[in-house]
Motif scaffolding. Sequence first.
Motif, mmCIF file in Angstrom:
data_model
loop_
_atom_site.group_PDB
_atom_site.id
_atom_site.type_symbol
_atom_site.label_atom_id
_atom_site.label_comp_id
_atom_site.label_asym_id
_atom_site.label_seq_id
_atom_site.Cartn_x
_atom_site.Cartn_y
_atom_site.Cartn_z
ATOM 1 N N ASP A 262 0.834 -1.195 0.000
ATOM 2 C CA ASP A 262 0.000 0.000 0.000
ATOM 3 C C ASP A 262 0.873 1.252 0.000
ATOM 4 O O ASP A 262 2.109 1.169 0.031
ATOM 5 C CB ASP A 262 -0.990 -0.002 1.174
ATOM 6 C CG ASP A 262 -0.306 0.030 2.537
ATOM 7 O OD1 ASP A 262 0.859 0.479 2.623
ATOM 8 O OD2 ASP A 262 -0.944 -0.391 3.530
ATOM 9 N N ARG A 263 0.254 2.403 -0.008
ATOM 10 C CA ARG A 263 0.987 3.666 -0.118
ATOM 11 C C ARG A 263 1.882 3.934 1.085
ATOM 12 O O ARG A 263 2.875 4.658 0.998
ATOM 13 C CB ARG A 263 -0.018 4.819 -0.298
ATOM 14 C CG ARG A 263 0.622 6.135 -0.737
ATOM 15 C CD ARG A 263 -0.426 7.214 -0.901
ATOM 16 N NE ARG A 263 0.160 8.480 -1.276
ATOM 17 C CZ ARG A 263 0.267 8.921 -2.514
ATOM 18 N NH1 ARG A 263 -0.186 8.181 -3.505
ATOM 19 N NH2 ARG A 263 0.807 10.101 -2.779
ATOM 20 N N ASP A 264 1.547 3.330 2.243
ATOM 21 C CA ASP A 264 2.341 3.516 3.461
ATOM 22 C C ASP A 264 3.499 2.532 3.564
ATOM 23 O O ASP A 264 4.256 2.568 4.534
ATOM 24 C CB ASP A 264 1.439 3.373 4.697
ATOM 25 C CG ASP A 264 0.370 4.446 4.764
ATOM 26 O OD1 ASP A 264 0.669 5.595 4.361
ATOM 27 O OD2 ASP A 264 -0.756 4.140 5.197
ATOM 28 N N GLY A 265 3.628 1.630 2.587
ATOM 29 C CA GLY A 265 4.740 0.686 2.598
ATOM 30 C C GLY A 265 4.429 -0.645 3.240
ATOM 31 O O GLY A 265 5.296 -1.523 3.303
ATOM 32 N N ASN A 266 3.205 -0.851 3.723
ATOM 33 C CA ASN A 266 2.813 -2.148 4.265
ATOM 34 C C ASN A 266 2.593 -3.120 3.105
ATOM 35 O O ASN A 266 2.025 -2.749 2.081
ATOM 36 C CB ASN A 266 1.534 -2.005 5.090
ATOM 37 C CG ASN A 266 1.676 -0.982 6.205
ATOM 38 O OD1 ASN A 266 2.612 -1.050 6.997
ATOM 39 N ND2 ASN A 266 0.749 -0.032 6.248
ATOM 40 N N ASN A 335 9.803 1.396 -2.824
ATOM 41 C CA ASN A 335 9.220 2.641 -2.324
ATOM 42 C C ASN A 335 9.841 3.861 -2.980
ATOM 43 O O ASN A 335 9.146 4.834 -3.305
ATOM 44 C CB ASN A 335 9.378 2.724 -0.802
ATOM 45 C CG ASN A 335 8.288 1.980 -0.057
ATOM 46 O OD1 ASN A 335 7.106 2.177 -0.308
ATOM 47 N ND2 ASN A 335 8.687 1.101 0.846
ATOM 48 N N GLN A 339 7.937 6.635 -5.199
ATOM 49 C CA GLN A 339 7.947 8.025 -4.764
ATOM 50 C C GLN A 339 8.452 8.950 -5.864
ATOM 51 O O GLN A 339 7.934 10.063 -6.046
ATOM 52 C CB GLN A 339 8.818 8.176 -3.512
ATOM 53 C CG GLN A 339 8.723 9.532 -2.844
ATOM 54 C CD GLN A 339 7.323 9.835 -2.341
ATOM 55 O OE1 GLN A 339 6.722 9.011 -1.656
ATOM 56 N NE2 GLN A 339 6.781 10.989 -2.691
#
Length: 386
Positions: A262-266, A335, A339
């Motif tokens: 996901d966007r948070d890196g999970n 990531n 980004q």
Amino acid sequence: MEMASKRVRCSYCGVQIMVPPYTHAIHCAVCQTVIRIQSNDPLVQAHSSFRHGASRLKDLLNTASNSINMMVATMYNSSGSGTSGFGCYPQARPSPSMVPFSAHGSKRAVLCGVSYNGQKYRLNGTVNDVKCMRYFLIQKLGFPSDCILVLTEEESDPSLIPTKNNIRKALKWLVQGCQSGDSLIFHYSGHGSQQLDFNMDEVDGYDEMLWPVDHQTEGTILDDEINSTIVRPLPQGARLHAIVDACHSGTILDLPFVCRMDRDGNYTWQNHGCQSAIYKGTSGGLAVSLSACDDHQVSVDTTALSGNAATGAMTYSFIQAAQNEPGLTYGRLLNAMRQTIRDTKTGHLNGPVTSLLKKVLHPKLRQVPQLSSSETFDIYSKHFVP
């Protein structure tokens, strides 16, 4: 006669989409509606009429293969010129080896950039992608220059033009004589697409494929073939990294495990191998694929990242992350790539892109690089070591 790509209009949103020959269905890049391709071609009609008959699939594919071979032979013989009939590129003569390239170096790479010169869907950044990747491999990762095989339309040697036959030979060369400790790289920059899956080994029901320069006459290269050629032969202790900068490339190597982040890196690992009775892993080695986008997404050929020079957004973001932070983990690499694309807004296609993409793609369709592997691992502790 030459079977050309054609445009079809989505029945739901009205967007026009370029469809390669022998494609039976394709996802609309905007609304994701499945578009069924109608054709007068007897091969396409045969595939359509029997796609639900699993018991007759083998006979159907054999018939289609024989018919295609006859059509290709007819086209070649009728030309009388010895050329492929695609653009101005000569047909590569059969070559028993890729001399002077070594098949036994411990670090080997195949770099393939397809521009489709003379076509409406020409790409501007693929040769730049290959040149940048070659420099990165030699200068930063220590790959010998004579163990890097480059295929682009700028090559003077006909055996190095990225035709279907030449790409196939290059992939076989990549794994030839592979042994423990070897590091292999396959980099592709060009067009990719999808078609209906007929051997039922895909979770979403679609095979992914790459477009050689002569795909109009020779056809595409399916993910099934790429897997059987460079993934399954990989021996214990060997490593393969594929960096694929193409649309619909999320599972282009058909690897068993797909990393969903996901966007948070999970993240979690999805097991795609359980879908198929055919083994999709290696012979003990590690195969990792870094792709430009998910299977239902498209990738960008743009100048937004590097200034005036066109590049693939994925290739640029990969090289930037890997050379700016040596020894980074797979999680950090993925990531960082995502980004970079978000920061330059190419993920929303706000940067300059090719004219074809401007016409076909929706401005909110996001490009998100993906990671898949032959085995699961902790992406935040395992280091990226090509």
